[in-house]
Design a protein around this motif. Structure first.
Motif, mmCIF file in Angstrom:
data_model
loop_
_atom_site.group_PDB
_atom_site.id
_atom_site.type_symbol
_atom_site.label_atom_id
_atom_site.label_comp_id
_atom_site.label_asym_id
_atom_site.label_seq_id
_atom_site.Cartn_x
_atom_site.Cartn_y
_atom_site.Cartn_z
ATOM 1 N N ASP A 84 -2.666 -13.078 -12.021
ATOM 2 C CA ASP A 84 -2.529 -14.204 -12.894
ATOM 3 C C ASP A 84 -3.539 -15.286 -12.475
ATOM 4 O O ASP A 84 -4.138 -16.102 -13.170
ATOM 5 N N ARG A 85 -3.903 -15.143 -11.051
ATOM 6 C CA ARG A 85 -4.926 -16.235 -10.566
ATOM 7 C C ARG A 85 -6.197 -15.430 -9.899
ATOM 8 O O ARG A 85 -6.820 -16.049 -9.567
ATOM 9 N N TYR A 86 -6.089 -14.069 -9.771
ATOM 10 C CA TYR A 86 -7.250 -13.365 -9.504
ATOM 11 C C TYR A 86 -7.673 -13.453 -8.024
ATOM 12 O O TYR A 86 -8.757 -13.788 -7.737
ATOM 13 N N VAL A 87 -6.444 -13.420 -7.058
ATOM 14 C CA VAL A 87 -6.610 -13.660 -5.860
ATOM 15 C C VAL A 87 -5.725 -12.671 -5.066
ATOM 16 O O VAL A 87 -4.689 -12.248 -5.624
ATOM 17 N N LEU A 88 -6.283 -12.246 -4.060
ATOM 18 C CA LEU A 88 -5.535 -11.400 -2.922
ATOM 19 C C LEU A 88 -5.007 -12.383 -1.891
ATOM 20 O O LEU A 88 -5.671 -13.269 -1.378
ATOM 21 N N GLU A 89 -3.695 -12.150 -1.390
ATOM 22 C CA GLU A 89 -3.187 -13.314 -0.276
ATOM 23 C C GLU A 89 -2.817 -12.351 0.650
ATOM 24 O O GLU A 89 -2.100 -11.388 0.689
ATOM 25 N N ASP A 90 -3.156 -12.539 1.939
ATOM 26 C CA ASP A 90 -2.882 -11.748 3.271
ATOM 27 C C ASP A 90 -1.627 -12.498 3.676
ATOM 28 O O ASP A 90 -1.187 -13.363 3.412
ATOM 29 N N GLY A 91 -1.181 -11.733 5.049
ATOM 30 C CA GLY A 91 -0.045 -12.137 5.482
ATOM 31 C C GLY A 91 -0.057 -13.626 6.112
ATOM 32 O O GLY A 91 0.997 -14.169 6.169
ATOM 33 N N THR A 92 -1.324 -14.025 6.195
ATOM 34 C CA THR A 92 -1.186 -15.487 6.712
ATOM 35 C C THR A 92 -1.399 -16.490 5.608
ATOM 36 O O THR A 92 -1.486 -17.669 6.223
ATOM 37 N N GLY A 93 -1.424 -15.985 4.428
ATOM 38 C CA GLY A 93 -1.590 -16.919 3.115
ATOM 39 C C GLY A 93 -2.923 -17.089 2.955
ATOM 40 O O GLY A 93 -3.186 -18.044 1.854
ATOM 41 N N THR A 94 -3.807 -16.505 3.673
ATOM 42 C CA THR A 94 -5.169 -16.878 3.293
ATOM 43 C C THR A 94 -5.650 -16.112 1.948
ATOM 44 O O THR A 94 -5.162 -15.019 1.555
ATOM 45 N N GLU A 95 -6.472 -16.630 0.893
ATOM 46 C CA GLU A 95 -6.545 -15.986 -0.514
ATOM 47 C C GLU A 95 -7.979 -15.678 -0.367
ATOM 48 O O GLU A 95 -8.875 -16.461 -0.184
ATOM 49 N N THR A 96 -8.078 -14.523 -1.142
ATOM 50 C CA THR A 96 -9.679 -13.952 -1.348
ATOM 51 C C THR A 96 -9.611 -13.544 -2.944
ATOM 52 O O THR A 96 -8.854 -12.876 -3.411
ATOM 53 N N PRO A 97 -10.768 -14.261 -3.577
ATOM 54 C CA PRO A 97 -10.572 -14.032 -4.905
ATOM 55 C C PRO A 97 -11.328 -12.812 -5.264
ATOM 56 O O PRO A 97 -12.170 -12.016 -4.565
ATOM 57 N N PHE A 98 -10.781 -12.296 -6.440
ATOM 58 C CA PHE A 98 -11.406 -10.892 -7.024
ATOM 59 C C PHE A 98 -11.804 -11.006 -8.335
ATOM 60 O O PHE A 98 -11.312 -12.015 -9.010
ATOM 61 N N SER A 99 -12.734 -10.367 -8.851
ATOM 62 C CA SER A 99 -13.077 -10.579 -10.256
ATOM 63 C C SER A 99 -12.337 -9.741 -11.279
ATOM 64 O O SER A 99 -11.290 -8.820 -10.832
ATOM 65 N N HIS A 100 -12.572 -10.082 -12.597
ATOM 66 C CA HIS A 100 -11.601 -9.476 -13.472
ATOM 67 C C HIS A 100 -11.927 -7.901 -13.389
ATOM 68 O O HIS A 100 -11.067 -7.184 -13.658
ATOM 69 N N ALA A 101 -13.304 -7.394 -13.124
ATOM 70 C CA ALA A 101 -13.360 -5.926 -13.200
ATOM 71 C C ALA A 101 -12.844 -5.395 -12.154
ATOM 72 O O ALA A 101 -12.127 -4.346 -12.115
ATOM 73 N N GLU A 102 -12.650 -5.979 -10.949
ATOM 74 C CA GLU A 102 -12.152 -5.472 -9.835
ATOM 75 C C GLU A 102 -10.562 -5.507 -9.747
ATOM 76 O O GLU A 102 -9.767 -4.721 -9.394
ATOM 77 N N GLY A 103 -10.112 -6.611 -10.655
ATOM 78 C CA GLY A 103 -8.521 -6.266 -10.960
ATOM 79 C C GLY A 103 -8.293 -5.490 -11.722
ATOM 80 O O GLY A 103 -7.175 -4.854 -11.574
ATOM 81 N N GLU A 104 -8.961 -4.732 -12.842
ATOM 82 C CA GLU A 104 -8.543 -3.786 -13.671
ATOM 83 C C GLU A 104 -8.597 -2.502 -12.809
ATOM 84 O O GLU A 104 -7.554 -1.756 -12.866
#
Length: 233
Positions: A141-161
């Protein structure tokens, strides 16, 4: 149901007119812009489903804009450009574009490409927009990956698909043909290259060793397998 919104960014009035007419005849809503400055200001007020972007813009670098859109917006990004060189296509895809159409174009093809990009992968409605796997959380819903520390990395619509396709079929072989059928787009070298770029970018964001990835395994000559344990919520 509200029809999908397509934004058109091109400094050529005839191109904007042709695209607007073709898309509205096909049932899409449209907004068109001649300058990147106006387009980016509009993104504070509207949320497009698809962004059509020309690379040869008078007030900004089109490729840089594509990269920002891919990282910051949930919309699909399709480049429409007179630049027909292979390197321009590759660079556009590497920066996060979903597709690349060269000028002159057939308006019907543009409409078909947009519909293909908006087509949901099979089974998408069966899950929510959040998936947990191997100390990662994917927020679609926000196009982000969250790791175990809570750090967020955005990903694109294409990568999300692509990521969603893997997460919906963990520990199952997904062939190139299945990817093409699920994600849309014309089969061939262009599609294969786009998938290679997206999978490489996902591996990087997941901290994978490109020579020995833990989660997204390449089965040479067959396809890919996502080997993690996935829980949707």
């Amino acid at each position: 149901m509200t029809q999908p919104l397509v934004t058109i960014l091109d400094d050529e009035p005839d191109v904007r007119r042709i695209l607007t007419e073709a898309l509205e005849d096909a049932g899409f809503r449209t907004q068109s812009f001649s300058r990147a400055r106006e387009f980016e200001a509009a993104l504070n007020r509207v949320t497009p489903d698809v962004c059509l972007v020309d690379l040869s813009l008078p007030d900004t670098d089109g490729l840089a804009l594509v990269h920002r859109l891919a990282l910051e917006q949930g919309a699909a990004v399709i480049i429409i450009s007179g630049r027909a060189q292979v390197q321009d296509r590759v660079t556009g895809l590497e920066l996060g574009a979903d597709d690349y159409i060269t000028k002159p174009f057939d308006p019907a093809e543009v409409v078909a490409r947009i519909r293909a990009r908006l087509r949901s992968p099979r089974g998408q409605t069966a899950h929510s927009d959040v998936a947990e796997f191997n100390d990662w959380i994917a927020h679609f819903d926000r196009y982000v990956l969250e790791d175990g520390t809570g750090t967020e990395t955005p990903f694109s619509h294409a990568e999300g698909e692509v990521l969603r396709l893997f997460l919906e079929s963990p520990k199952r072989l997904i062939s190139r043909a299945q990817m093409q059928e699920s994600l849309g787009g014309a089969a061939g070298d262009s599609f294969d290259r786009a998938m290679d770029v997206r999978i490489s970018r996902l591996r990087t964001k997941l901290g994978e060793d490109p020579k020995n990835p833990r989660l997204i395994k390449t089965i040479y000559g067959a396809g890919y397998i996502f080997v993690g344990d996935v829980e949707w919520r």
